[in-house]
Design an enzyme around this catalytic site. Structure first.
Site, PDB file in Angstrom:
ATOM      1  CG  HIS A  32     -72.050 -40.970 -80.401  1.00  0.00           C
ATOM      2  ND1 HIS A  32     -72.099 -39.694 -79.946  1.00  0.00           N
ATOM      3  CD2 HIS A  32     -71.794 -41.637 -79.258  1.00  0.00           C
ATOM      4  CE1 HIS A  32     -72.086 -39.614 -78.744  1.00  0.00           C
ATOM      5  NE2 HIS A  32     -71.937 -40.739 -78.097  1.00  0.00           N
ATOM      6  CD  GLU A  33     -72.217 -45.490 -78.416  1.00  0.00           C
ATOM      7  OE1 GLU A  33     -71.319 -45.454 -77.641  1.00  0.00           O
ATOM      8  OE2 GLU A  33     -73.389 -44.575 -78.050  1.00  0.00           O
ATOM      9  CG  HIS A  62     -67.761 -42.818 -77.067  1.00  0.00           C
ATOM     10  ND1 HIS A  62     -67.356 -41.671 -76.603  1.00  0.00           N
ATOM     11  CD2 HIS A  62     -69.153 -42.786 -76.979  1.00  0.00           C
ATOM     12  CE1 HIS A  62     -68.293 -41.067 -76.245  1.00  0.00           C
ATOM     13  NE2 HIS A  62     -69.308 -41.543 -76.476  1.00  0.00           N
ATOM     14  CG  HIS A 114     -70.331 -37.439 -74.840  1.00  0.00           C
ATOM     15  ND1 HIS A 114     -70.602 -38.011 -73.665  1.00  0.00           N
ATOM     16  CD2 HIS A 114     -70.631 -38.304 -75.820  1.00  0.00           C
ATOM     17  CE1 HIS A 114     -71.214 -39.110 -73.932  1.00  0.00           C
ATOM     18  NE2 HIS A 114     -71.341 -39.464 -75.149  1.00  0.00           N
ATOM     19  CE1 TYR A 167     -74.806 -38.115 -75.950  1.00  0.00           C
ATOM     20  CE2 TYR A 167     -75.127 -37.543 -73.614  1.00  0.00           C
ATOM     21  CZ  TYR A 167     -74.885 -38.429 -74.721  1.00  0.00           C
ATOM     22  OH  TYR A 167     -74.566 -39.829 -74.226  1.00  0.00           O
TER      23      TYR A 167
HETATM   24 ZN   LIG Z   1     -71.743 -41.194 -76.348  1.00  0.00          ZN
END
Ligand SMILES: [Zn+2]
Length: 287
Positions: A182-183, A186, A192, A238
């Protein structure tokens, strides 16, 4: 290696690379603003992205040397200089080499245990088999790189910033395969899933259940979606109680409210497809 670490100069107004995490728990003293799940405590599902986000609390009391966070874990230098766009238009993609691969240097701080380093390395290497992205160890002379550190929560900048840029994977709540991916996504330029430009067709936001002052985490972004569909199983999505102030959902899928979402344990096919499209990893498209 400590000596090498000292030779690396952090840029972008970030602090030196030495981790100065001082709180026993990221949310100490902020209990009134942090639900247990947001503090990375009482993980119902340790593999769920949103259950490993102590950084959700971080915004309420940022360390003086930490960047501003939006969307829970997206770091920005200031509100004005970055719009958290996938940024193909602002030059924040990582460069591609003549062999068609995108090499991204990284440095893993020595304060991670061998077990934690193995989790991080697995996450870094997971991109190699599905895309033209190749994370490789930092070498002297590298111009841009990721400095992977355990700071105060899990966060990353969106896209390449120039120079060294921190990817924070806190010892407390961030050392999961899905969180590492996930990071890194980014850092590669992705936002997101719930902020996608087309999210209103797929997610209903319950503004009344969102923690006070956290509405901005649900603002839509004029994202470039690479022609890929909204994906409930994206590692960038999320879960439905993210930022909830009352244990009621802040997001629900539409039109079918029974669809599960936000439970990804790894990158989805759509995550991979859009990564390959953004970076034009031609050989990997359709894999
Ligand atoms: Zn995030």
């Amino acid at each position: 290696m400590i000596r090498r670490k000292k030779t690396i100069k952090s840029t972008n107004n970030q602090s030196p690379l030495t981790c100065k995490t001082s709180r026993a728990k990221p949310c100490d003293g902020l209990k009134n603003k942090c639900s247990p799940v947001n503090c990375g405590e009482n993980h119902a599902n340790p593999l769920s992205i949103s259950n490993s986000l102590p950084h959700l609390c971080w915004f309420a009391a940022p360390d003086i040397d930490e960047p501003t966070l939006i969307g829970g874990d997206i770091a920005i230098k200031s509100w004005a200089d970055r719009n958290a766009d996938p940024c193909t238009t602002s030059g924040c993609l990582w460069g591609k080499w003549s062999d068609g691969k995108v090499y991204i240097p990284y440095y893993i701080a020595s304060h991670f245990s061998s077990r934690e380093q193995a989790i991080i390395t697995r996450g870094l290497e997971s991109f190699s088999s599905v895309s033209c992205i190749r994370f490789r160890p930092y070498q002297n002379g590298d111009r841009d790189w990721l400095s992977i550190e355990s700071r105060n929560g899990c966060y990353s900048y969106v896209g390449r910033l120039g120079g060294g840029q921190t990817v924070s994977l806190s010892h407390q709540g961030c050392l999961y395969h899905s969180t590492v991916q996930h990071e890194l996504l980014h850092a590669l330029g992705f936002n997101h899933e719930q902020t996608r430009s087309d999210r209103d067709n797929h997610i209903q936001v319950y503004w009344e259940n969102i923690m006070d002052g956290m509405d901005y985490n649900f603002y839509k972004i004029d994202t470039l979606n690479q022609g890929t569909p909204y994906d409930y199983n994206s590692v960038m999505q999320y879960e439905k109680y993210a930022f909830s102030k009352n244990n009621l959902p802040t997001m629900m899928p539409i039109p079918n409210s029974n669809v599960s979402f936000g439970q990804a344990t790894q990158m989805s096919k759509n995550d991979i497809d859009r990564l390959n499209r953004l970076y034009k990893c031609c050989k990997y498209m359709g894999v």
